[in-house]
Design an enzyme around this catalytic site. Structure first.
Site, PDB file in Angstrom:
ATOM      1  N   LYS A 113       0.835  -1.190   0.115  1.00 45.68           N
ATOM      2  CA  LYS A 113       0.091  -0.268   0.076  1.00 45.68           C
ATOM      3  C   LYS A 113       0.983   1.357  -0.031  1.00 45.68           C
ATOM      4  O   LYS A 113       0.740   2.250  -0.715  1.00 45.68           O
ATOM      5  CB  LYS A 113      -0.967   0.117   1.114  1.00 45.68           C
ATOM      6  CG  LYS A 113      -2.156  -0.900   1.298  1.00 45.68           C
ATOM      7  CD  LYS A 113      -3.187  -0.613   2.314  1.00 45.68           C
ATOM      8  CE  LYS A 113      -4.230  -1.744   2.146  1.00 45.68           C
ATOM      9  NZ  LYS A 113      -5.269  -1.444   3.261  1.00 45.68           N
ATOM     10  N   LYS A 194      -6.574 -11.276  -7.016  1.00 45.48           N
ATOM     11  CA  LYS A 194      -7.549 -11.448  -6.249  1.00 45.48           C
ATOM     12  C   LYS A 194      -8.596 -10.525  -6.660  1.00 45.48           C
ATOM     13  O   LYS A 194      -8.310  -9.479  -6.792  1.00 45.48           O
ATOM     14  CB  LYS A 194      -7.028 -11.521  -4.749  1.00 45.48           C
ATOM     15  CG  LYS A 194      -7.415 -12.163  -3.860  1.00 45.48           C
ATOM     16  CD  LYS A 194      -6.994 -11.992  -2.567  1.00 45.48           C
ATOM     17  CE  LYS A 194      -7.161 -10.389  -1.908  1.00 45.48           C
ATOM     18  NZ  LYS A 194      -7.256 -10.086  -0.590  1.00 45.48           N
ATOM     19  N   LYS A 197     -11.690  -5.071  -3.360  1.00 43.30           N
ATOM     20  CA  LYS A 197     -12.697  -3.916  -3.014  1.00 43.30           C
ATOM     21  C   LYS A 197     -12.250  -2.710  -3.964  1.00 43.30           C
ATOM     22  O   LYS A 197     -12.882  -1.919  -4.532  1.00 43.30           O
ATOM     23  CB  LYS A 197     -12.654  -3.460  -1.782  1.00 43.30           C
ATOM     24  CG  LYS A 197     -13.676  -4.221  -0.917  1.00 43.30           C
ATOM     25  CD  LYS A 197     -13.620  -3.795   0.417  1.00 43.30           C
ATOM     26  CE  LYS A 197     -14.655  -4.547   1.490  1.00 43.30           C
ATOM     27  NZ  LYS A 197     -14.440  -4.380   2.807  1.00 43.30           N
TER      28      LYS A 197
HETATM   29  P1  AMP Z   1     -11.421  -6.627   2.877  1.00 41.62           P
HETATM   30  O1  AMP Z   1     -11.868  -6.454   1.594  1.00 41.62           O
HETATM   31  O2  AMP Z   1      -9.811  -6.356   2.797  1.00 41.62           O
HETATM   32  O3  AMP Z   1     -11.838  -5.623   3.846  1.00 41.62           O
HETATM   33  O4  AMP Z   1     -11.498  -7.922   3.640  1.00 41.62           O
HETATM   34  C1  AMP Z   1     -12.675  -8.439   4.456  1.00 41.62           C
HETATM   35  C2  AMP Z   1     -12.401  -9.909   4.446  1.00 41.62           C
HETATM   36  O5  AMP Z   1     -12.468 -10.568   2.890  1.00 41.62           O
HETATM   37  C3  AMP Z   1     -11.015 -10.454   5.064  1.00 41.62           C
HETATM   38  O6  AMP Z   1     -11.363 -11.621   5.802  1.00 41.62           O
HETATM   39  C4  AMP Z   1     -10.348 -10.876   3.836  1.00 41.62           C
HETATM   40  O7  AMP Z   1      -9.443 -11.698   3.586  1.00 41.62           O
HETATM   41  C5  AMP Z   1     -11.414 -11.474   2.768  1.00 41.62           C
HETATM   42  N1  AMP Z   1     -11.131 -11.261   1.486  1.00 41.62           N
HETATM   43  C6  AMP Z   1     -11.265  -9.994   0.701  1.00 41.62           C
HETATM   44  N2  AMP Z   1     -10.665 -10.311  -0.769  1.00 41.62           N
HETATM   45  C7  AMP Z   1     -11.135 -11.530  -1.113  1.00 41.62           C
HETATM   46  C8  AMP Z   1     -10.975 -12.383  -1.873  1.00 41.62           C
HETATM   47  N3  AMP Z   1     -10.814 -11.952  -3.283  1.00 41.62           N
HETATM   48  N4  AMP Z   1     -11.273 -13.751  -1.942  1.00 41.62           N
HETATM   49  C9  AMP Z   1     -11.338 -14.466  -0.416  1.00 41.62           C
HETATM   50  N5  AMP Z   1     -11.549 -13.383   0.721  1.00 41.62           N
HETATM   51  C10 AMP Z   1     -11.390 -12.320   0.449  1.00 41.62           C
END
Ligand code: AMP
Ligand code: TRP
Length: 334
Positions: A113, A194, A197
């Site tokens: 980041k 991956k 968001k």
């Molecule tokens: P975040 O989007 O970083 O706030 O992630 C929220 C939760 O979703 C965390 O447990 C991440 O590890 C999981 N996560 C985010 N992106 C993915 C993805 N593409 N596949 C599986 N889990 C994800």
């Protein structure tokens, strides 16, 4: 027997997508009866990179509604907004003072980041210590996260061990729990990366939780696959697109790999596969979207749910914070 404590967090930044749902939220929901659960919408973590204040407020409310709509049950899980429990920020300060700077500078997410930004906030570097505070304040045994957050949970373990060593047994040492299925949902437009968001606004990248059926169908239709026609699980990078579609189908249907492959044994090419994966995703998300719309129409009801969650979280976090303050030598208020 007392139930194991589970803690997890999710950021209210950008659009929650199918990867967040399958990799995290769906499992929280499925397992909530077995454990004592704390789920936290981590608005303070989101502030580590610049945000528009009104959008952050809106997204925080929207995400909490979405989590309730996805099935988190206030009678089984404690769902709350991180900033409603001030102990998180206070605990973070105390843990900062025992965390070597070098541990933070090594974090992969920080390096990624920070590399993308002109100016890096102190908060971005400190992000994992706040995350450790989230977890350690609740004496959580298990921390379900996606693969990308494993390093941060390991850091929380290191901080807990160091603190216990310096000041005596204070913290439970948490374990990361990474589920195999759905741990990494890949982008539909590029199965080498991956679903994320920060890219969820890019056409064809993700399925967002509130997308309408027609959009979901379009996203799957455009999903990148390969020039073959064999529908089977594979770790060959060239087949990553098909593998990702099969994984999505597998996690949603709860079927085993062989059963999934059998479902597609007579598929006519990838067109059929994409259509059926889109169908199961649409049906999985439909009731969630409907419940979300009902909740968002009644802001007072959502506020009541959040007030209850925060109160239950404080009842655990505040006494723990006092214990930590006592350990390090602060004079506790009488
Ligand atoms: P975040 O989007 O970083 O706030 O992630 C929220 C939760 O979703 C965390 O447990 C991440 O590890 C999981 N996560 C985010 N992106 C993915 C993805 N593409 N596949 C599986 N889990 C994800
Ligand atoms: N950093 C996590 C993520 O972006 C969110 C998070 C914050 C978290 N605090 C946590 C996850 C505590 C588990 C436990 O995915």
């Amino acid at each position: 027997m007392t139930k194991k404590r589970v803690f997890s967090g999710i950021q209210p930044s950008g659009n929650m997508h199918l990867g967040n749902y399958l990799g995290a939220v769906k499992r929280w929901v499925e397992r909530q009866a077995e454990k004592e659960n704390f789920f936290c919408v981590v608005d303070l973590h989101t502030l580590t990179v610049p945000q528009d204040p009104e959008a952050l407020r809106q997204e925080t409310r929207s995400l909490t509604a979405l989590l309730f709509a996805a099935g988190l049950d206030p009678d089984k899980s404690i769902l709350f907004i991180q900033s409603h429990v001030s102990a998180h920020a206070e605990c973070c300060w105390l843990l900062n003072c025992v965390t070597p700077l070098g541990w933070l500078e090594r974090m992969t997410q920080y390096k990624d980041k920070a590399g993308k930004q002109e100016s890096v906030s102190t908060g971005l570097l400190d992000y994992p210590v706040l995350m450790a505070s989230d977890i350690l304040l609740y004496d959580a045994h298990e921390v379900p996260v996606g693969e990308d957050q494993k390093q941060h949970v390991e850091l929380a373990r290191d901080i807990a061990q160091r603190f216990n060593h310096l000041f005596g047994e204070t913290f439970v040492i948490p374990e990361p729990v990474i589920s195999e299925a759905g741990a990494r949902v890949m982008a539909l437009n590029d199965p080498a990366v991956k679903m994320s968001k920060s890219e969820a606004h890019v056409r064809g990248h993700a399925v967002r939780m509130l997308d309408e059926p027609a959009e979901i169908e379009r996203a799957f239709k455009r999903a990148v696959t390969d020039s073959g026609k064999e529908v089977r699980f594979s770790d060959d990078p060239a087949k990553a697109g098909v593998n990702n579609l099969l994984e999505i189908y597998r996690v949603i249907t709860g079927k085993g790999k062989e059963e999934v492959e059998a479902d597609f044994a007579h598929a006519r090419g990838y067109g059929d596969l994409k259509k059926r994966v889109a169908e199961v995703v649409i049906e999985e998300l439909r009731p969630i979207r409907e419940r979300y719309n009902v909740l968002m129409q009644d802001p007072a009801a959502l506020d009541r749910l959040l007030a209850r969650g925060a109160e239950q979280a404080r009842a655990v976090a505040e006494p723990k914070l006092r214990e930590i303050q006592g350990r390090v030598g602060l004079v506790l208020p009488g």
